[in-house]
Each structure stands twice: as C-alpha cells, then as structure tokens.
Design an enzyme around this catalytic site. Structure first.
Site, PDB file in Angstrom:
ATOM      1  N   GLU A 108      -6.722  -8.249  -0.766  1.00 37.60           N
ATOM      2  CA  GLU A 108      -7.141  -7.898   0.590  1.00 37.60           C
ATOM      3  C   GLU A 108      -8.611  -7.512   0.577  1.00 37.60           C
ATOM      4  OE1 GLU A 108      -5.346  -5.096   3.214  1.00 37.60           O
ATOM      5  OE2 GLU A 108      -3.295  -5.676   2.705  1.00 37.60           O
ATOM      6  N   GLU A 163       0.791  -1.234   0.000  1.00 40.43           N
ATOM      7  CA  GLU A 163       0.000   0.000   0.000  1.00 40.43           C
ATOM      8  C   GLU A 163       0.820   1.279   0.000  1.00 40.43           C
ATOM      9  OE1 GLU A 163      -2.957  -0.235   3.099  1.00 40.43           O
ATOM     10  OE2 GLU A 163      -3.943  -1.972   2.208  1.00 40.43           O
TER      11      GLU A 163
END
Length: 937
Positions: free
Chosen positions: A510, A415
C-alpha cells in the site's frame, strides 16, 4: 430485488433519490437504523415436493436476520460472508408458499453487541470527518459500509446474493476444491482435489459414481457411498507436464485455463448433479529466506518457479451497493488493470469477498490476487459465538475460491497488527494481544493452513511476515519494518516528487495519495454552488482528516494555483492539478521500488519485489486515492501507471548533484538461491558493483579506446547528437553506487555471486545480447527542439534493474546552456530492436519556478476511424506542452497516452471506446484538450 439491498429498493420505488447525490449520505442515515423485512410468495408442485431433500440455499444475507418459511423460523443468519443451507421440506406445501427475511438494523445490532461486551474493543467509532457509524467490528459484514476515509456510510440490509430452493433425491455438490503441484523432477503435474457433497437429511446414505475429467487430459471415475459422516471425496491425478500449458500472470505468459468437469451419478442412474470449474496449473511460492549481516529477509513471489515482480494496485468494493456492480463494469475495471500492465491486485480486507465473476475474470486476464480475509483496521471480539461464526466464514470462502489460479496468497487481515500496537504498554495490552492471537492465529491462520496447502499465508498486512511468526510472537513492535514482509506507507507532508523521502521496503502493498475525481464525474452528484475549492460540499466529500488542506498544500508546493476569474473554471483547473500531483508522486515512488529490486543498501533496504499502490477503483464520486474514478474513467495516475508498470522502463532520478538513469526489464529474471537460513546473493559482482564499468565497451568485447566507438544513429529531428568520449566522462560518472556490497563481500563469506545464478531468459550467450540505445535530450521550456542530446549503447544487463548512466548536473546544465535548473528538463528514451521504445522525463525544478513556459496551441489535425470503437488522432503543438490532458465527457473510453509532456510537434494517439460505436463527428463534438499553461490568464 434479489440480489439487492434496501437502499436500491427504496431508490427504485421512488422513495429515495440517488444516495450519492450531494449530502444524501447524511440525509439517508435513517435507513440503516430501521429493521426491514423482505418477503416472496411462490408456488410449488407436488412433483417438486416428492424429492427426498428440499433445501433453502442462501448465498448471502446482509446480515443479521431471521428467515421464515410459511411463518416458521428456519434459520438465523449473522454473517453476510457465509452460505446458509437449511432443510425446509417439512414446512413447505403444495401451492402457495411464502419466504420472509426479517433483517435487524446493522447499526443498532453492532452497537448493542459492543455495549454488551465485557470490555471495549477498538476501533470504537470512525473519525468525525468520515460521518460514519460505530462498532463495525462487532458485525460480520462489509466494514467500509460503516464509512471509510474514501467512502460514505451506507450500512446496507438485504439479500445481496442469490436465494434458491434446491430439490434432489441423491446429493448436491457444494464445493469442488483443487490444488496443483509439480513433482520435484518436474515431469508431472499433480492435481489434488476434494468434492464436498450435501446429502441433506441425517442418517441417510447415497451410493453412486463420481466422474472427474478435463477433456483430452484425464478421466477419473470412482464408486462412492455418501453419508452425513462421509460427504467428502478426495482425489489425486498425475498428469505429464508435456500435456499441460501452465497458467501465467499478465505480462509473463498466457493464463491458460482448463475445464474441470465433476459429475455424480446416483446408483440407479436416475439423477445427476454436476459442477464445472475453470482451473489453471501453476505453483506459487512466497520466498522469505534470511539475508546475511542482519539485513532482514527476502519477500518475493515465484510463479511456476520464476521470480515475478508484482505490479498493481488495491481493489476496494466498486460500489456501496453490490447489486449495482455489473459484470460489464467489473470487466472494464479489471481490463483497465491489465491495460496498465498490472499483474496483481490486492483485494482489501475491509470490503467483501468478491463475486464469482470477479475471480473468474481475474483467472482469464492473468491477474494475481492478494486476497485479504475480511478484517480491517480494528480489533475484534473473541467470544465463542463470534469465533464459531468466523470459522464457518473462512472455511466457506476458502473452499469456494481456492480453485482459482489467480489467488496467490491469503492474508489474515488489513492493518490489525498495526492497530494492536497502538495499545502496547497500556493496561489493556495483555487482553488485546490474547484476543488477536485467538482470532487471527488460532482460528483464521489455522483454518487457512489446513484448508489450502498450495498457497502462502501471511497473518496481517502489513507485517514482517515469517520473521513475526518465528521470532516476534505473532506481533511485531514495528510491523512495517522495511527489511521484512510487506509495507504500507503514507506521507502527506514530505515532497512526494522526491524519491529520497520514501523508505524502500521488501514489498510495497500500500502507498498512495489523493486527487479529485474529474469535474465530469463530480458534477453528476453536485450543483453549481458545489463547484468551488472551498465550499461545504467539497469539505463534506473528502473523508480524510485534513484531506483538503493537505491536498492544497501538496499542489502549491509544485504549482502556481489557477488564475481564472471564474470560480467553476478555477475549480476544474484545480482538479487537474491534483491529478498531476498524484500521478507524479506515485510515479516517483513506484519507479523507486522498481529500481530497488536488484540492490540492497547499507541499511539492508532494497530487493523490493512488488509495488501495489492504493487504490485502483472508487466507491463514489469524491477526492480519493483511486486511479480509476467511480464509473470507470481513468485519472491521470492510471495513464502514468501504464508507463511506470511497462515491461521496459527507463527511470531517471536526481541524486545529490547527479542525474542517475536505470534500465528496468521484466524479461530479465533475477533468481536467488538459498541454503538453510542464509540466502546467497546470486549476483555477478561486476554487474552490481560497477554498473558503469562497461559503458563504453562493445557488447561482449574488451575495453577499447572510447574515441573508436562508432556513433549510433540518432532519432530524426535532434539538433545535436553525440557518443561519449573521454572528455565527457564527467557527464556519465563511473562512481560505484553500491560500495556497501563491496564491504559486505569482505565481511561475510556467506555472500556468493556466481554469475550462473543470474538467469536471463532471453539471452543465453552474453556475446549475443542485443544492444540497447539510451537517448537523453535536454529541452528548454521555451523551445520545442532539444538544445543538446546524448546517446550511448549498452548490452542487455544481467539484472532486471540496472544503472546505465550517471551524469554530473553542473556539467549537464553547462552543456545545455541552461542558466539554471528552472530553465530546462530532460527527456529519455531507450530503443532496442524488436521492442517498443520506452520514454520518460525528469523535471529539474518545480513549476512554481520554471522559466520560459509558454501557452501551447494544441490542435487535433486529423482523426481517422480504425474500427467501430477505435479512432486514430493526430495532435500538434507549437510549444512544449506539459501534462497534455484529453477528455471525452460523453464517450466512455481511454487514450493510448494521456497526461504526457509533449516534446514533439506532432503526436499520434489512439482512442478506444468501451461500450459503444463512435463516429468521428461525435468524437470532435465532445473532445477537450488542455495543458498546464492553459490554467493561467
């Protein structure tokens, strides 16, 4: 203790209590602010010191330390992910010696580095709710030790991996790396490898013979001369394909491993050094070919040339203190992943590169690993000392790990591309963009591509994959574009039980939602005053911003809150509801992704090739996203995962005013062929466009009058069973669910659909396809037998995900004599000769409005001993029992099924204990059973 850390040392010394107990994560913050020194005295003989080379090998120092031997500093460390090797012969002596490791406070060091840097590098500090420490990005250690939204702040200091003295006259083997490739004609496997030697002192050469072999497969020998500038020996061996059994992931085939022996014998034969690896022969590809009509790119894995849908979860550190993670605990967690039909785990980038045992076990169990490098949710400094440090780290970890067949992919970070985008358009953007490219592209990516040519690499997760590399300048404006790469998705406001709220990505790496751990687990670190939904302890334990209010909001959307007058009992019941909410939400989202693997919608969404929910395991006892609690107990979600990741899945959902049913089968392989930049959709038009066209046709035959189709024998106990006739076509609509593809066909000549491109591994001739029977039963909530049932038979499809039925809801309710959706639910099963029955259910309303639910009388009527660790349990009920939940608080283990909706009077389950022999009497003593209506007085 080595391996160990200061927290467990202080705990073992009686200075600290359990760090996880109540508020100790706050009470013990002082530990991380102190400097700590570890020392060891040891004896050495003259014989030991007569070796040409004596080296101190530090496999893991946490983190910033000065290492001294007999009072002389020999090395400074600043990275817990590196191995440090230093010649120490000159400072050692015969007799007593002392090694000392003086470690700086990681919190103070990180803050100092950040404050001395020329500009701020975010993330500066975690949200206040995490009760964490700042500037984890300025120190190369486990990021989540500074806190995370699912874990506490325990910035450890210590010697977390082995420390040793090594003495030799010739050489030591530091790494053996391997890559396996197949020749284009598939006649041979090629095993390429490198042996990295350490000769110690400068200006020294060593001659000898290297021997590399796999017993009964090949034997390779070579005479070599080693020196400071020639310490690597490369080798390549061709092996006939017929001599090798390939390594396959769980659920596809056997994860076959071979023992690779590497030995160096010195020229005079006086000294041997060796290393043993367990390797597998497999290839891995990440296919990212372009789709036509601006529909994006594919993103799917091929293992040994076969497209495999990835099913699994995300792995985080299993404890704040690595030394407490035992091999048996790792085995329990990874075996639980296998038992839930997973074939991939993502090793998340905010933790650690895991132990050798972890990767060895993943190899043995057939678990593929998406391996992040350890950078997460932040930007990072790029001064030369930091970059040099990272270069050594990445090189070491790839050489250490690349021989593992389980590792399918390297990912640069977690991320960080998303984090960078927060600053797009701001005055700092140019600097931050430059820093991101410098670290992630010029260092991490460059080393990964140089060191390992056998695996794909993605720059970040999530990212748009190859699209970002080729066309977006390394950083996408939207790195979660569902038409490319992998995606992370979280939404705590929308109804998680409604599949329509979820985007459909190419690969879901995710997604998740929270639930509480069991009362059994939470009570170990709490006291009775903490057993309340709204007390200080429950607020302190949830580290997600607005975590508890959001969790309560999600629960009350679907359930009436428990009504017990006892606060503790009410809290225990609430925990149960949070686990149901999590399990059903993740079930809904995962089934959507599995249904979407064979189709593409008008917006270019679909062809999903993986579902890795967040997260598999827990780091402590708290409300988190995990499906396995700290200690190893399965939450309800993990039992659901065992079903929604099953090889065969029947997946119903509501769409507008219809019930749509998909049949999903992992054994049917969908192959996409490509030419240049354009992917030809390898689809049989009849199968994809009109999946119901052959609903009432016998396998391989021509269309017949539906009245002439012979009824299929129904399961016993059904009140009414029918095969569809012309009058019932309204229940199974033949509407085309893929009109967009028909339009695409008219628009683009690049879309070709030769049926031969669809590979069905188990069926060569469509006329020989086994028939599959779908049963649909309509239940009233107040009646244990179905009020109406349908069945239909269909041939095994050509696609791994295939729509097999569509029913009009109004007609269904009428046929079932349901006054409204709140009165009924649907139960589904598919049966096929030689394969296990797959079952599922579909709720037609929330439980807040459900009508007719009764408190079920659940009883265990029989328990028999299968073996010393397995029991067979017969469970009975007198009513429909939603979410039956069995627990054994004093026996660690799992049930063959749990959290189910019980629709039969009797059900037989198995219970498997993990680590002890169990007796029937002991099982009876600790067993508890509940279902939904037990929550209400």
């Amino acid at each position: 203790m080595v391996p160990g850390s200061i927290y467990t040392d202080l705990l073992n010394s009686g200075i600290l209590d359990d760090p996880y107990y109540r508020n100790n994560s706050l009470n013990y913050r002082w530990v991380a602010y102190e400097n700590w020194t570890f020392h060891l005295s040891f004896q050495l003989s003259d014989d030991f010191l007569q070796h040409h080379v004596v080296q101190l090998v530090l496999e893991g120092v946490d983190t910033v330390a000065t290492v001294s031997v007999n009072g002389q500093a020999v090395v400074n460390t600043d990275n817990m992910f590196r191995r440090y090797v230093v010649d120490v012969k000159k400072v050692l002596q015969v007799g007593s010696n002392k090694v000392e490791v003086a470690i700086e406070s990681p919190v103070v060091y990180a803050k100092g580095q950040a404050s001395n840097y020329p500009y701020d590098v975010p993330e500066l500090c975690p949200p206040l709710v995490q009760q964490g420490e700042c500037s984890f990005n300025f120190i190369r250690k486990e990021a989540c030790s500074f806190s995370w939204d699912w874990g506490p702040a325990f910035p450890t200091s210590g010697i977390w991996r082995n420390i040793s003295l090594e003495a030799y006259n010739s050489t030591a083997i530091r790494y053996v790396t391997t890559e396996t490739h197949k020749k284009p004609d598939e006649s041979m496997w090629t095993l390429n490898g490198s042996v990295y030697f350490d000769v110690g002192l400068q200006e020294r050469t060593v001659a000898g013979q290297v021997s590399i072999f796999i017993p009964h497969v090949f034997n390779y020998t070579h005479l070599i001369t080693l020196g400071p500038q020639s310490s690597v020996h490369n080798f390549s061996v061709d092996i006939p394909t017929v001599s090798i059994l390939p390594w396959w992931p769980n659920g596809v085939g056997l994860p076959t491993l071979y023992d690779l022996h590497v030995t160096f014998t010195s020229e005079n034969g006086a000294e041997d050094t060796d290393m043993l690896l367990h390797i597998g022969f497999r290839t891995v590809e990440l296919v990212q070919t372009v789709l036509p009509q601006s529909a994006g790119r594919m993103f799917y894995f091929k293992i040994n040339g076969m497209r495999v849908f990835m099913k699994g979860s995300n792995w985080i550190p299993a404890d704040s203190f690595q030394e407490r993670i035992t091999p048996s605990y790792i085995h329990a967690l990874l075996q639980s992943a296998v038992d839930a039909n997973m074939n991939m785990l993502r090793v998340w980038g905010g933790g650690v590169y895991e132990s050798d045992y972890f990767y060895d076990l993943a190899d043995k169990l057939g678990i593929l690993l998406w391996q992040d490098f350890m950078f997460a949710c932040s930007l990072y400094p790029t001064d030369q000392s930091f970059l040099t440090n990272v270069q050594s780290e990445i090189t070491h970890q790839i050489r250490r790990l690349k021989h593992h067949p389980s590792i399918a992919l390297w990912a640069g970070n977690n991320e960080n591309e998303e984090e960078l985008n927060h600053y797009r358009g701001q005055h700092v953007w140019k600097q931050y963009y430059k820093d991101y490219v410098t670290l992630n592209v010029n260092v991490v990516r460059e080393i990964a591509l140089t060191e390992d040519t056998s695996r794909p690499f993605v720059l970040s997760s999530p990212s748009n994959g190859l699209e970002t590399t080729l066309h977006e300048g390394w950083v996408s404006v939207n790195p979660k574009d569902p038409r490319y790469g992998d995606s992370h998705h979280y939404n705590y406001v929308a109804d998680s039980w409604d599949p329509a709220v979820y985007p459909v990505p190419r690969f879901a790496s995710e997604y998740g939602r929270q639930s509480w751990c069991s009362f059994e687990t939470y009570s170990m670190v709490s006291v009775p005053s903490d057993w309340d939904m709204f007390c200080n302890m429950t607020r302190q334990r949830n580290h997600r911003d607005s975590g508890n209010p959001n969790l309560l909001f999600e629960v009350v959307r679907h359930f009436i809150l428990p009504t017990s007058r006892n606060i503790t009992a009410r809290f225990i019941d609430y925990i149960y509801l949070t686990q149901i909410n999590q399990a059903v939400g993740i079930k809904t989202e995962t089934e959507l992704y599995r249904r979407s693997q064979s189709c593409l919608d008008t917006g270019g969404l679909g062809f999903t090739s993986g579902a890795l929910y967040w997260q598999l395991n827990d780091i402590w006892q708290a409300p988190t996203w995990a499906s396995i609690e700290y200690g190893g107990k399965w939450k309800m979600l993990h039992y659901f995962a065992k079903i929604f990741f099953n090889k065969i899945l029947v997946s119903p959902y509501l769409k507008d005013d219809s019930v749509v049913v998909y049949y999903i089968d992992d054994d049917i392989q969908q192959n996409f062929s490509s030419t240049g930049e354009t992917t030809k959709l390898a689809v049989n038009r009849q199968q994809v466009i009109s999946p119901m066209d052959n609903v009432m046709r016998p396998s391989g035959g021509d269309a017949v009058n539906q009245q002439s189709v012979s009824p299929v024998k129904s399961p016993p106990g059904l009140e009414k069973t029918m095969v569809l006739t012309e009058e019932q076509e309204e229940y199974f609509s033949l509407h085309n669910d893929h009109d967009y593809l028909d339009k695409t066909l008219r628009r683009s000549e690049t879309v070709k659909m030769p049926e031969s491109q669809w590979k069905d591994n188990s069926v060569e001739n469509s006329q020989d396809k086994p028939e599959i029977t779908l049963y649909i039963h309509c239940f009233h909530w107040n009646y244990l037998k179905p009020s109406y049932s349908w069945n239909k038979t269909f041939s095994k499809p050509h696609l791994p995900s295939y729509e097999v039925a569509r029913m009009n809801m109004t007609s269904v309710l009428s046929q079932c004599h349901c006054e409204g959706r709140e009165h009924c639910f649907l139960h589904f099963s598919v049966e096929q000769i030689g394969r296990d029955t797959a079952t599922n259910w579909l709720l037609l309303s929330d439980f807040t409005t459900a009508v007719g639910l009764q408190k079920a009388s659940l009883k265990v009527t029989n328990v028999t001993q299968v073996d010393t660790q397995t029991l067979s349990i017969t469970l009975t009920t007198d009513s429909i029992a939603p979410f039956v939940w069995l627990e054994t608080p004093t026996i660690r283990g799992w049930f063959s099924n749990n959290g189910f909706i019980m629709v039969e009077p009797e059900k037989v389950l198995l219970f498997h204990a993990w680590d002890k022999h169990i007796s029937i009497a002991e099982f009876y003593r600790c067993l508890t059973i509940k279902s939904l209506m037990d929550l209400y007085e």
